[in-house]
Design an enzyme around this catalytic site. Structure first.
Site, PDB file in Angstrom:
ATOM      1  N   HIS A  53       0.526  -6.819   2.848  1.00 41.63           N
ATOM      2  CA  HIS A  53       0.434  -6.198   1.637  1.00 41.63           C
ATOM      3  C   HIS A  53       1.042  -7.215   0.439  1.00 41.63           C
ATOM      4  O   HIS A  53       2.123  -7.848   0.567  1.00 41.63           O
ATOM      5  CB  HIS A  53       1.113  -4.924   1.610  1.00 41.63           C
ATOM      6  N   GLU A  55       3.031  -6.419  -1.984  1.00 43.38           N
ATOM      7  CA  GLU A  55       4.275  -6.248  -2.068  1.00 43.38           C
ATOM      8  C   GLU A  55       5.327  -6.819  -0.951  1.00 43.38           C
ATOM      9  O   GLU A  55       6.285  -7.748  -1.461  1.00 43.38           O
ATOM     10  CB  GLU A  55       4.825  -4.714  -2.100  1.00 43.38           C
ATOM     11  N   CYS A  83       2.926   1.669  -0.843  1.00 40.96           N
ATOM     12  CA  CYS A  83       3.090   2.834   0.318  1.00 40.96           C
ATOM     13  C   CYS A  83       4.399   2.822   0.946  1.00 40.96           C
ATOM     14  O   CYS A  83       5.332   2.123   0.546  1.00 40.96           O
ATOM     15  CB  CYS A  83       1.986   2.162   1.529  1.00 40.96           C
ATOM     16  N   CYS A  86       6.146  -0.494   2.245  1.00 41.27           N
ATOM     17  CA  CYS A  86       6.264  -1.199   1.173  1.00 41.27           C
ATOM     18  C   CYS A  86       7.527  -0.623   0.290  1.00 41.27           C
ATOM     19  O   CYS A  86       8.517  -1.268  -0.036  1.00 41.27           O
ATOM     20  CB  CYS A  86       5.160  -1.461   0.203  1.00 41.27           C
TER      21      CYS A  86
END
Length: 154
Positions: A53, A55, A83, A86
């Site tokens: 991801h 992040e 999410c 993260c």
């Protein structure tokens, strides 16, 4: 235009890179003392790594650059609400502030389905809704395009 809007615009630029690579268009920038120390975008498909991801990528880049996993006093700007995975990484990395664009009603873990920002020994200050329409529009365009494509079977 304020400084937070400017940094979300830069995160949106990263998200557009993901879009062109057929990745979910989420981008992030990590800032320390008003200077960008890392930029990233989703690369899950490209890396075949569910943890890739934006992040997570930006945290890894910043940690490498600063030679520390502790990212105290930094601010994360991300185009979509983080999410649960993260959010956990953000808290563990000791990031001080998270500014995000649109909410994520299915996975968002700082506002939408849960708020992990105040549940642990390290608290994170959260501000969402920065350029919400622009960030949401890019995600909607991506998923509308995906729905028009034929299904992939594995």
């Amino acid at each position: 235009m304020n400084i937070h809007t400017n940094f979300i615009l830069l995160a949106l630029k990263e998200a557009k890179k993901a879009f062109t690579l057929d990745e979910v268009p989420i981008g992030a920038v990590l800032v320390y003392k008003n200077k960008i120390i890392a930029r990233a975008y989703n690369r899950i498909e490209q890396k075949q790594d569910v943890t890739a991801h934006a992040e997570i990528q930006v945290i890894q880049k910043a940690s490498k650059k600063l030679q520390s996993w502790r990212l105290n006093d930094t601010s994360l700007y991300v185009t979509c609400e983080p999410c649960i995975m993260c959010a956990g990484a953000i808290i563990h990395a000791r990031i001080a502030h998270v500014y995000f664009g649109c909410k994520d009603k299915r996975w968002g873990s700082f506002y939408s389905i849960n708020d992990f920002s105040k549940k642990f020994n390290h608290t994170v200050k959260i501000e969402g809704g920065i350029l919400e329409e622009e960030t949401k529009k890019l995600l909607q365009e991506f998923f509308q395009r995906k729905r028009r494509q034929p299904a992939r079977f594995y």
